[in-house]
Design a protein around this motif. Structure first.
Motif, mmCIF file in Angstrom:
data_model
loop_
_atom_site.group_PDB
_atom_site.id
_atom_site.type_symbol
_atom_site.label_atom_id
_atom_site.label_comp_id
_atom_site.label_asym_id
_atom_site.label_seq_id
_atom_site.Cartn_x
_atom_site.Cartn_y
_atom_site.Cartn_z
ATOM 1 N N HIS A 39 37.461 37.004 96.510
ATOM 2 C CA HIS A 39 37.391 37.236 97.946
ATOM 3 C C HIS A 39 36.395 38.352 98.264
ATOM 4 C CE1 HIS A 39 38.865 36.990 102.024
ATOM 5 N NE2 HIS A 39 38.999 38.312 102.048
ATOM 6 N N ALA A 40 36.502 39.465 97.542
ATOM 7 C CA ALA A 40 35.629 40.620 97.821
ATOM 8 C C ALA A 40 34.177 40.294 97.472
ATOM 9 C CB ALA A 40 36.110 41.836 97.032
ATOM 10 N N ALA A 41 33.964 39.545 96.389
ATOM 11 C CA ALA A 41 32.593 39.205 95.977
ATOM 12 C C ALA A 41 31.934 38.332 97.033
ATOM 13 C CB ALA A 41 32.607 38.494 94.628
ATOM 14 N N GLU A 42 32.740 37.483 97.664
ATOM 15 C CA GLU A 42 32.201 36.608 98.694
ATOM 16 C C GLU A 42 31.914 37.416 99.963
ATOM 17 O OE1 GLU A 42 34.106 32.652 100.430
ATOM 18 O OE2 GLU A 42 33.946 32.645 98.229
ATOM 19 N N THR A 43 32.872 38.236 100.326
ATOM 20 C CA THR A 43 32.724 39.043 101.543
ATOM 21 C C THR A 43 31.518 39.977 101.447
ATOM 22 O OG1 THR A 43 35.109 38.986 101.787
ATOM 23 C CG2 THR A 43 33.929 40.626 103.104
ATOM 24 N N TYR A 44 31.390 40.643 100.290
ATOM 25 C CA TYR A 44 30.334 41.663 100.175
ATOM 26 C C TYR A 44 29.120 41.140 99.397
ATOM 27 C CZ TYR A 44 34.025 44.506 102.041
ATOM 28 O OH TYR A 44 35.021 44.987 102.850
ATOM 29 N N ARG A 45 29.091 39.856 99.136
ATOM 30 C CA ARG A 45 27.970 39.196 98.461
ATOM 31 C C ARG A 45 27.503 39.943 97.209
ATOM 32 N NH1 ARG A 45 25.111 35.697 102.346
ATOM 33 N NH2 ARG A 45 26.424 35.612 104.179
ATOM 34 N N CYS A 46 28.457 40.141 96.301
ATOM 35 C CA CYS A 46 28.075 40.744 95.016
ATOM 36 C C CYS A 46 28.498 39.803 93.900
ATOM 37 C CB CYS A 46 28.727 42.122 94.839
ATOM 38 S SG CYS A 46 30.502 42.063 94.629
ATOM 39 N N ASP A 47 28.012 40.067 92.684
ATOM 40 C CA ASP A 47 28.326 39.222 91.528
ATOM 41 C C ASP A 47 29.775 39.492 91.101
ATOM 42 O OD1 ASP A 47 28.611 38.000 89.087
ATOM 43 O OD2 ASP A 47 26.762 38.805 88.229
ATOM 44 N N GLU A 90 36.235 48.648 97.323
ATOM 45 C CA GLU A 90 35.340 49.797 97.157
ATOM 46 C C GLU A 90 34.200 49.471 96.188
ATOM 47 O OE1 GLU A 90 37.625 53.281 96.016
ATOM 48 O OE2 GLU A 90 35.847 54.088 94.991
ATOM 49 N N GLU A 91 34.538 48.882 95.053
ATOM 50 C CA GLU A 91 33.509 48.580 94.055
ATOM 51 C C GLU A 91 32.609 47.436 94.516
ATOM 52 O OE1 GLU A 91 32.574 50.226 91.412
ATOM 53 O OE2 GLU A 91 34.159 51.728 91.576
ATOM 54 N N ALA A 92 33.178 46.480 95.232
ATOM 55 C CA ALA A 92 32.372 45.368 95.746
ATOM 56 C C ALA A 92 31.342 45.906 96.742
ATOM 57 C CB ALA A 92 33.265 44.328 96.406
ATOM 58 N N GLN A 93 31.757 46.843 97.562
ATOM 59 C CA GLN A 93 30.830 47.444 98.529
ATOM 60 C C GLN A 93 29.695 48.169 97.804
ATOM 61 O OE1 GLN A 93 33.743 49.656 100.809
ATOM 62 N NE2 GLN A 93 33.587 48.252 102.549
ATOM 63 N N LYS A 94 30.048 48.917 96.775
ATOM 64 C CA LYS A 94 29.024 49.642 96.007
ATOM 65 C C LYS A 94 28.026 48.671 95.377
ATOM 66 C CE LYS A 94 31.933 53.324 94.198
ATOM 67 N NZ LYS A 94 32.415 53.842 92.919
ATOM 68 N N LEU A 95 28.560 47.616 94.744
ATOM 69 C CA LEU A 95 27.685 46.630 94.092
ATOM 70 C C LEU A 95 26.797 45.957 95.120
ATOM 71 C CD1 LEU A 95 30.000 44.836 91.515
ATOM 72 C CD2 LEU A 95 27.872 46.032 90.998
ATOM 73 N N SER A 96 27.347 45.698 96.271
ATOM 74 C CA SER A 96 26.620 45.034 97.344
ATOM 75 C C SER A 96 25.437 45.894 97.767
ATOM 76 C CB SER A 96 27.569 44.807 98.511
ATOM 77 O OG SER A 96 26.897 44.187 99.560
#
Lengths: 336, 336
Positions: B294-302, B325-331
């Motif tokens: 869900h987070a990877a999709e929302t924040y478009r990260c791997d 938090e980490e998804a946002q950083k990766l994004s």
């Protein structure tokens, strides 16, 4: 911590799972993905190797040449390899393979019959190939026997010796003892090819590497005979976790597993069912499952007891007459 | 060579694979087959143990009492057990379990939080049950930490301590180090509960037993969270092959695996897919897979990079905010 050369056998041993129906398209797409991931050697062909496509063990839709050309045209850095069982495969097959760009030849025979590989190993060497002596059903020989056979393979010019534990019968301590005995007997490197019948494909790889094996076989999604091989993407993850060096990239090999699965969909992954579990436990070659079922039905005996008997008799491939003999004996026992 | 007490968790951990939909009929048929095969302890219930059936983690069609009564009425010699996570499960649940005939209580908590099990362990003991301190995600703690936690469990009266390697992250040498440290710290027996994310469930069992573990968990057909548990029928075969003593009969346990598979057909066996492989590699609890997607999709990260980050952050259950938090950083990283 060891540096591992990874040999992916999806496109050869995995052909067993796919009833030998791999096409040049499947081979091309999968070999390209394995190459991108950084796998070192990609073995390709019929499940029984060069010349294996026949009515007896399963005929494929394409020639060996077509499959090998598909692989060779797909790779940029990986080596493409073949397996050859003398008898199935001929010199002409080796020559064809070398001609299309195959650079690794693994010459395979039952673990106590290294003698029969000499001519083919020498011919492959003459053709400029990296050559491997490949001992099938290595769990049926003692460490001492394997050491002796490995010395023969070394004397024939093999670049490394591969122990193929075709039945998935051994536990890690037994694998370690075999690798150790071979290591003490030869100077060439040692490879290991596990099967997963007792769920120990990955555990046995780690035990083999701890004892000095440096060439490791696996197949994407675990495709392979019996309960399947070590699952390449899992083996690479486990080797990296254990601190070993593997060239292949983890995300890349996971991508390759997905690409392969899409190519062969809806074919499911091999699992450990009761048949493959029992064959592994009893150390009986997977090919016996059909003769066992047939004989158990004909002679009305317990197929499981029959498998245990075959294990005690240490049957090797092509001893189907023993299946009938033991089924008859069991049948008498149960009706008395 | 060790004498093993086998704890089958099909009817509890396997409930995860079946989305917690086990019925009293499935439980009765499977428990009867496990009992006939000679398994020592049969753990039953919701995947998250007593009181686990709720909207958050999955509601089952039956009450804990109905499932436990189905199991207790099916067995002649095996003990029926429950898992209880304090918070999910209450004293009243323990009392109900004892009342219907459950005689083994495993009280579970995160591997560094043994303190929270004390009251429930003592209550179970007062109820006359065989009690077990069960440390979840044991691969997230060092051998020294586990030794210290095990001493606490021993002081609370636990009859044995169980290390549950919930993420399937450890390799055999790491399992051995943890069993050894605990063995040196306590007098009570040690159990081991593997998961198969790196294909090492069976290999790790053998390593644990070699170091002195005597209670081993498994589940029929490998049903269980993530990539599944050690497949009971395979674990028993491998333990026997390695020379250990297991009461259960091999053919009997294979029959039980078949009976269970028929009960839950067409549910396939768990396999190691790329998701469970990566969660195991990164040592991240399986329950994170949905928040990660869900987070990877929302924040478009791997999502794969995100799982590795969560592993580095050593997240434990219920830290879903860290995923965001980490998804946002990766994004941010990937768009710079």
């Amino acid at each position: 911590m060891a540096k591992i050369t990874f040999v992916d056998v999806t496109l050869r041993d995995g052909n067993h799972t796919y009833r030998h129906q791999f096409t040049p398209e499947i081979v091309h797409a999968t070999a390209a993905a394995l190459d991108t991931a950084g796998v070192d050697i990609i073995e390709v062909g019929h499940g029984d190797g060069l010349g294996g496509s026949c009515l007896h063990v399963g005929r494929g839709p394409s020639t060996d040449r077509q499959l090998l050309e598909a692989a060779c045209s797909a790779v940029k850095r990986a080596k493409v390899g073949i397996l050859l069982l003398p008898g199935f495969g001929l010199f002409a097959d080796l020559e064809m393979a070398a001609e299309v760009g195959v650079s690794v030849a693994r010459i395979a025979t039952h673990c106590t019959e290294a003698d029969v590989t000499e001519q083919h190993l020498r011919r492959a060497k003459d053709l400029g190939m990296f050559t491997v002596g490949y001992l099938i059903s290595a769990g049926m020989a003692s460490p001492e026997q394997l050491a002796e056979q490995a010395q023969k393979l070394e004397s024939y010019g093999a670049d490394y010796v591969n122990l193929a534990e075709s039945q998935g019968h051994l536990v890690p301590g037994e694998v370690a003892a075999r690798i150790r005995a071979v290591r003490q007997a030869v100077k060439i490197p040692i490879g290991f090819h596990p099967h997963n019948n007792l769920g120990l494909a990955i555990g046995n790889i780690l035990a083999a590497v701890d004892e000095g094996a440096t060439f490791i076989d696996g197949s994407l999604k675990g495709f392979g005979g019996g309960a399947g091989n070590a699952q390449t993407e899992v083996a690479i993850a486990a080797l990296k976790r254990a601190g070993h060096e593997v060239e292949a990239d983890l995300f890349g090999i996971m991508d390759a597993a997905d690409i392969f699965a899409q190519q062969v969909a809806p074919q499911p992954m091999p699992v450990i069912d009761n048949d493959s579990l029992l064959m592994g436990y009893a150390n009986v070659y997977g090919g016996y499952i059909h003769p066992v079922r047939h004989a158990a039905e004909t002679y009305r005996c317990d197929p499981r007891a029959l498998v245990l008997r075959l294990g005690e008799r240490k049957v090797v491939a092509a001893q189907e007459d023993v299946v009938i003999e033991e089924a008859q004996k069991l049948s008498c026992t149960s009706t008395n």
